[in-house]
Design a protein around this motif. Structure first.
Motif, PDB file in Angstrom:
ATOM      1  N   ILE A  58       0.837  -1.199   0.000  1.00  0.00           N
ATOM      2  CA  ILE A  58       0.000   0.000   0.000  1.00  0.00           C
ATOM      3  C   ILE A  58       0.873   1.250   0.000  1.00  0.00           C
ATOM      4  N   ALA A  59       1.925   1.236   0.831  1.00  0.00           N
ATOM      5  CA  ALA A  59       2.832   2.387   0.882  1.00  0.00           C
ATOM      6  C   ALA A  59       3.528   2.604  -0.458  1.00  0.00           C
ATOM      7  N   GLU A  60       3.958   1.526  -1.103  1.00  0.00           N
ATOM      8  CA  GLU A  60       4.615   1.662  -2.403  1.00  0.00           C
ATOM      9  C   GLU A  60       3.660   2.218  -3.452  1.00  0.00           C
ATOM     10  N   LEU A  61       2.386   1.821  -3.368  1.00  0.00           N
ATOM     11  CA  LEU A  61       1.392   2.364  -4.300  1.00  0.00           C
ATOM     12  C   LEU A  61       1.244   3.866  -4.108  1.00  0.00           C
ATOM     13  N   LEU A  62       1.165   4.308  -2.843  1.00  0.00           N
ATOM     14  CA  LEU A  62       1.040   5.740  -2.581  1.00  0.00           C
ATOM     15  C   LEU A  62       2.285   6.501  -3.015  1.00  0.00           C
ATOM     16  N   LEU A  63       3.461   5.904  -2.805  1.00  0.00           N
ATOM     17  CA  LEU A  63       4.706   6.558  -3.206  1.00  0.00           C
ATOM     18  C   LEU A  63       4.832   6.677  -4.723  1.00  0.00           C
ATOM     19  N   SER A  64       4.207   5.760  -5.439  1.00  0.00           N
ATOM     20  CA  SER A  64       4.309   5.790  -6.907  1.00  0.00           C
ATOM     21  C   SER A  64       3.410   6.850  -7.538  1.00  0.00           C
ATOM     22  N   LEU A  65       2.473   7.402  -6.765  1.00  0.00           N
ATOM     23  CA  LEU A  65       1.551   8.401  -7.315  1.00  0.00           C
ATOM     24  C   LEU A  65       2.224   9.766  -7.357  1.00  0.00           C
ATOM     25  N   PRO A  66       2.118  10.502  -8.474  1.00  0.00           N
ATOM     26  CA  PRO A  66       2.683  11.863  -8.547  1.00  0.00           C
ATOM     27  C   PRO A  66       1.846  12.823  -7.701  1.00  0.00           C
TER      28      PRO A  66
END
Length: 653
Positions: A131-139
């Motif tokens: 979940i954290a990686e998904l949020l980090l991947s968002l601009p």
């Protein structure tokens, strides 16, 4: 505005160490005090602005537009003749408040995620990390602009979304710290004392994260102010005529050539606010280092002779042993075994010693009795029966009925086993109230009695003290008192004298001996020191590379060692009996204990054994020795009875 996709990195590895804090020079430096004063001044002035500023924020005077500083307008006016000082002061909360909301959302989401992932192991950690990686991947910029396009310009809602995006870097930073804190001995001690998972996080893990949280919060606060100002600069700030720092800068840049002064006041206030937040973050980061606790250097324990016993005297295992361990196997989840086929027994009122070099599986065996194995390690097979109750397979919640009440633990590092955040009185009174169901006053009286029982002369003063104020020996006595708060029947002592000097070691051993004699307490003692085992234990199990190689009564095993490994350990003992010459050099065992992945199929000591033959490279079964004990060797130093068959039970008798 740059896209924010990487976590804000802490200035130093967050590894809290119990002990005294260094003097808070960083927080009391003039620069830090000025930064705190500036932020407080801005917040108070902004919150009360409408009651004292010289002009309303929407008051216009076109005859005085684009004027410079004067006695009437201290910082000048804008293109509509509005007073800049009034607008800058009033807009402070509109810029600071949303930034605080973003910080609150980021830590309100990131901290619980880190605590849950650290507590529940790989599966929960994997889910939270994805979940954290998904949020980090968002601009970040694109997401915020898309949110504005979908719901309109709502500054507080926009900053709440920003806080949700910032929760990912917060989680990444705090996860490793939470995992490290949960491995601390005082967290294990809290579990032993019956503290539930939620209270462990609130009382012991979260306070250890407090300074890192404060540092990161200050940094994210500065970042939030800049992002809010950037959005307002682009026109996504509060609706006109409400002012904000970013909006004021955006309006000033349209007059950069005909009225350049307009840019200066708002730009300076914004810059000073961001610098002040970063200065506080730097000061808090400097406060994370602590002095190591003052303690005496660790020395080797005094080597004591084996108590003399009659040659024919041998202790036999009583019926209905307090603890029965059968064929215990402990290993990494779906991986290498760390302990193989360990079988031991502990009778009421006796002491069992687990002896061997580092890496032999002693501590892993002892921790499995408490259900306190490290993350990723589990009991693969076997049985642990305590008073007839099977412990293998119990959940952590079910283990709470056993830990502290029936089985307790003391560790080799007393300064680490005590939580530096709380007084000794708090750490003793709380488990007493929980285990014995008494009030605070009665629990305090029991705590004083326990401290007196373990030989502390001034227990009232110790109750008021924090762990850093105690010496190593005093702290270990407190740890023993803490282990006795639930009146346990079995005590797991993991090298309780290793970190103490020689004289204190003797006092702690005498204390343990008196507790066993006076209360009928049983003890499993993990030790490297054969002198300690000889002085305190009734039975002994010699472990090597995850196996029990020899077991029996202390007198028989140490007087007539059957396994070459036990004999080698005895030869390396620096105690020299009276009348014997001191050798020029003590014998040593060549080589090292093999890692679990390198264990051979035959005798695991064969590569270091001088008696090794080709037969030793085949599996070796346990054989009876010492009357009621066992030995795992083809070439025992003391031959086993010729008529006896192999004994695979391995029970210490």
């Amino acid at each position: 505005m740059n896209t924010f996709t990487e976590p804000v990195q802490p200035s130093a590895a967050p590894e809290p160490t119990p002990g005294r804090r260094k003097p808070k020079a960083s927080l009391y430096r003039p620069g830090t005090l000025l930064a705190i004063a500036w932020l407080v001044l801005i917040m108070i002035a902004s919150a009360t602005a409408r009651g004292w500023v010289p002009f309303p924020v929407d008051h216009q005077d076109l005859t005085d537009a684009l004027a410079g500083p004067s006695s009437r307008h201290w910082l000048g006016t804008d293109e509509l003749g509005r007073d800049l000082f009034s607008r800058i002061v009033t807009s402070g909360w509109i810029s600071i408040g949303p930034a605080l909301l973003a910080v609150a959302v980021a830590f309100g989401v990131g901290v619980p995620m880190a605590l849950l992932a650290a507590e529940h192991g790989r599966k929960v950690e994997w889910t939270c990390s994805r979940i954290a990686e998904l949020l980090l991947s968002l601009p970040t910029t694109v997401i915020l602009l898309a949110f504005v396009g979908a719901v309109g310009i709502h500054v507080w809602a926009i900053m709440a979304v920003l806080g949700l995006l910032l929760a990912a870097p917060v989680y990444r930073i705090l996860l490793a710290l939470a995992q490290s804190l949960r491995t601390r001995l005082y967290v294990d001690a809290a579990k032993v004392n019956g503290v539930g998972s939620l209270l462990v996080n609130v009382r012991h893990v979260l306070p250890g994260m407090a300074t890192t949280i404060a540092v990161q919060a200050a940094q994210l606060f500065a970042l939030g102010i800049l992002i809010e100002a950037g959005l307002a600069f682009m026109g996504y700030g509060p609706a006109i005529p409400a002012p904000s720092w970013g909006g004021l800068i955006g309006g000033a840049q349209q007059h950069i050539y005909d009225a350049p002064w307009m840019m200066v006041p708002t730009g300076v206030v914004l810059a000073l606010t961001v610098i002040a937040a970063n200065q506080i973050a730097d000061a808090l980061s400097g406060e994370r280092e602590r002095n190591a606790p003052v303690r005496r250097p660790a020395r080797r324990a005094a080597r004591l002779p084996v108590p003399a016993q009659a040659a024919g005297e041998a202790s036999t295992r009583a019926e209905g042993a307090l603890l029965e361990v059968r064929d215990l196997r402990v290993g990494v989840v779906e991986g290498t075994e760390l302990v193989t086929g360990v079988s031991v027994s502990v009778r009421s009122g006796t002491v069992l010693g687990l002896v061997g070099e580092s890496g032999c599986g002693k501590t892993m065996t002892a921790r499995s009795l408490m259900g306190l194995l490290p993350d990723g390690v589990e009991v693969c097979d076997g049985s642990i029966r305590f008073q007839g109750r099977e412990l293998v397979g119990l959940s952590d919640r079910q283990y709470q009925d056993v830990r502290g009440r029936d089985i307790a633990m003391i560790s080799q590092e007393p300064m680490v086993a005590l939580d530096p955040m709380f007084t000794i009185g708090y750490q003793l009174v709380q488990p007493i109230r929980r285990f014995r169901g008494v009030g605070r006053g009665e629990a305090r009286r029991i705590a004083l009695d326990l401290l007196a029982q373990v030989g502390i002369v001034d227990p009232a003063r110790i109750l008021r003290s924090h762990p850093h104020a105690l010496s190593g020996g005093m702290a270990q006595r407190v740890c023993i008192a803490l282990a006795l708060t639930g009146s346990p029947k079995l005590l797991i002592a993991d090298e309780p004298t290793t970190a103490l000097d020689v004289t204190v070691q003797a006092e702690i051993l005498s204390l343990l001996r008196s507790l066993v004699h006076n209360t009928g307490l049983s003890v499993v003692l993990v030790s490297h020191d054969l002198g300690v085992v000889a002085d305190l234990c009734d039975d002994v199990a010699v472990m090597y590379a995850g196996q029990v190689l020899e077991s029996g009564t202390v007198a028989e095993v140490l007087d007539q060692a059957a396994h070459p490994y036990t004999g080698a350990l005895m030869s390396a003992n620096p105690h020299i009996p009276q009348g014997e010459a001191v050798p020029d050099r003590l014998p040593s065992i060549r080589g090292t204990v093999p890692a679990p992945k390198d264990w051979p199929t035959g005798c695991r000591f064969a590569s270091r054994c001088p008696l090794s033959t080709h037969e030793c490279h085949e599996p070796v079964a346990l054989a009876p020795a010492h009357g009621g004990g066992t030995v795992r060797c083809i070439h025992p130093l003391v031959p086993a009875p010729a008529t006896a068959g192999p004994n695979e039970s391995g029970v210490v008798r």
